[in-house]
Design a protein around this motif. Structure first.
Motif, PDB file in Angstrom:
ATOM      1  N   GLU A   1       0.839  -1.239   0.120  1.00 21.78           N
ATOM      2  CA  GLU A   1      -0.116   0.050  -0.136  1.00 21.78           C
ATOM      3  C   GLU A   1       0.897   1.350  -0.203  1.00 21.78           C
ATOM      4  O   GLU A   1       0.654   2.143  -0.713  1.00 21.78           O
ATOM      5  CB  GLU A   1      -0.925  -0.008   1.085  1.00 21.78           C
ATOM      6  CG  GLU A   1      -2.018  -0.950   1.315  1.00 21.78           C
ATOM      7  CD  GLU A   1      -2.724  -1.127   2.333  1.00 21.78           C
ATOM      8  OE1 GLU A   1      -4.038  -1.640   2.342  1.00 21.78           O
ATOM      9  OE2 GLU A   1      -2.321  -0.513   3.516  1.00 21.78           O
ATOM     10  N   PHE A   2       1.895   1.138   0.918  1.00 22.33           N
ATOM     11  CA  PHE A   2       2.838   2.410   0.817  1.00 22.33           C
ATOM     12  C   PHE A   2       3.423   2.669  -0.568  1.00 22.33           C
ATOM     13  O   PHE A   2       3.467   3.783  -0.988  1.00 22.33           O
ATOM     14  CB  PHE A   2       3.956   2.180   1.800  1.00 22.33           C
ATOM     15  CG  PHE A   2       5.015   3.271   1.963  1.00 22.33           C
ATOM     16  CD1 PHE A   2       4.701   4.609   2.361  1.00 22.33           C
ATOM     17  CD2 PHE A   2       6.117   3.085   1.311  1.00 22.33           C
ATOM     18  CE1 PHE A   2       5.689   5.559   2.635  1.00 22.33           C
ATOM     19  CE2 PHE A   2       7.176   4.190   1.457  1.00 22.33           C
ATOM     20  CZ  PHE A   2       6.691   5.295   2.009  1.00 22.33           C
ATOM     21  N   VAL A   3       4.077   1.415  -1.111  1.00 17.16           N
ATOM     22  CA  VAL A   3       4.807   1.872  -2.512  1.00 17.16           C
ATOM     23  C   VAL A   3       3.787   2.303  -3.438  1.00 17.16           C
ATOM     24  O   VAL A   3       4.221   3.009  -4.498  1.00 17.16           O
ATOM     25  CB  VAL A   3       5.577   0.762  -2.759  1.00 17.16           C
ATOM     26  CG1 VAL A   3       6.905   0.689  -1.926  1.00 17.16           C
ATOM     27  CG2 VAL A   3       4.922  -0.638  -2.945  1.00 17.16           C
ATOM     28  N   ALA A   4       2.522   1.841  -3.449  1.00 16.58           N
ATOM     29  CA  ALA A   4       1.494   2.114  -4.515  1.00 16.58           C
ATOM     30  C   ALA A   4       1.257   3.681  -4.395  1.00 16.58           C
ATOM     31  O   ALA A   4       1.035   4.303  -5.069  1.00 16.58           O
ATOM     32  CB  ALA A   4       0.334   1.181  -4.297  1.00 16.58           C
ATOM     33  N   ARG A   5       1.124   4.073  -3.040  1.00 16.70           N
ATOM     34  CA  ARG A   5       0.617   5.390  -2.797  1.00 16.70           C
ATOM     35  C   ARG A   5       1.844   6.281  -3.214  1.00 16.70           C
ATOM     36  O   ARG A   5       1.548   7.291  -3.830  1.00 16.70           O
ATOM     37  CB  ARG A   5       0.368   5.719  -1.254  1.00 16.70           C
ATOM     38  CG  ARG A   5      -0.023   7.018  -0.688  1.00 16.70           C
ATOM     39  CD  ARG A   5      -0.284   6.864   0.718  1.00 16.70           C
ATOM     40  NE  ARG A   5      -0.652   8.273   1.172  1.00 16.70           N
ATOM     41  CZ  ARG A   5      -0.907   8.349   2.470  1.00 16.70           C
ATOM     42  NH1 ARG A   5      -0.895   7.301   3.170  1.00 16.70           N
ATOM     43  NH2 ARG A   5      -1.091   9.564   3.095  1.00 16.70           N
ATOM     44  N   VAL A   6       3.108   6.153  -2.948  1.00 17.80           N
ATOM     45  CA  VAL A   6       4.265   6.947  -3.108  1.00 17.80           C
ATOM     46  C   VAL A   6       4.422   7.028  -4.541  1.00 17.80           C
ATOM     47  O   VAL A   6       4.921   7.996  -5.378  1.00 17.80           O
ATOM     48  CB  VAL A   6       5.447   6.799  -2.391  1.00 17.80           C
ATOM     49  CG1 VAL A   6       5.232   6.868  -0.801  1.00 17.80           C
ATOM     50  CG2 VAL A   6       5.979   5.460  -2.483  1.00 17.80           C
TER      51      VAL A   6
END
Length: 207
Positions: free
Chosen positions: A198-203
């Motif tokens: 979720e984090f890498v998708a967001r950034v």
């Protein structure tokens, strides 16, 4: 024999089950596809510098509308020497990391949770990048950079908010110019692997 979406050579049944469960959970939440062979240049990263060897057991792309990110299953090797001529032993661990390619150049950045030792060192020899306008972030995370101006510009409010949203987990983030990787040197559960994804998708979509 089951066909797994990653290289199982050298893995015990527990590691195989954990990585396979992680893959299946990610598949339920994201559009995950095999990458084929990609050299992610993991050897250039400080987070893997102390290992005797690293091997990519599997890599998967998380498809997004405007930018992709990746989940990596990594084998790390450490070597220990037993006392009194007891021999040399290789130890293997299997970790899950997530990677994204960013639009902005961050320089070299290391972000992790700040410890009491970090706070004491900072009083004597300031080396950390702090954000006066974001005390909550600076109190929570230790940010080391090689280019303060470049990093201060790239680590904007949106990026800091994304990092703050995973502050309850003991993850480390390293950025080398446009390449970001996040993970932990400990085995993690499939549920925690979702946090990484979720984090890498967001950034990847905003940075």
């Amino acid at each position: 024999m089951d066909n797994y979406p990653f290289n199982t050579i050298g893995l015990c049944s527990w590691d195989i089950d954990r990585l396979n469960d992680t893959y299946k959970v990610l598949k339920t939440k994201f559009q995950v596809e095999f990458t084929g062979h990609i050299d992610f240049h993991l050897q250039q990263l400080e987070v893997f510098r102390n290992y005797f060897g690293i091997d990519l057991k599997g890599s998967f792309v998380i498809k997004h509308f405007n930018n992709d990110s990746y989940i990596l299953f990594i084998e790390t090797k450490t070597r220990t020497i037993a006392p009194k001529g007891g021999g040399i032993f290789d130890n293997y661990e299997y970790q899950t990391w997530a990677l994204a390619y960013l639009k902005h150049d961050f320089g070299r950045v290391l972000i992790r949770r700040e410890t009491l030792t970090d706070k004491i060192i900072e009083l004597i020899h300031p080396v950390e990048l702090d954000f006066e306008e974001d005390k909550a972030f600076s109190d929570t995370f230790y940010v080391l950079v090689n280019d303060r101006d470049k990093a201060a510009s790239a680590i904007d409010r949106n990026f800091r908010n994304a990092v703050m949203d995973i502050r309850h987990e003991d993850f480390v983030i390293e950025i080398v110019e446009h390449t970001l990787i996040i993970g932990t040197q400990q085995p993690i559960s499939p549920e925690k692997a979702v946090y990484l994804a979720e984090f890498v998708a967001r950034v990847a979509s905003m940075c």
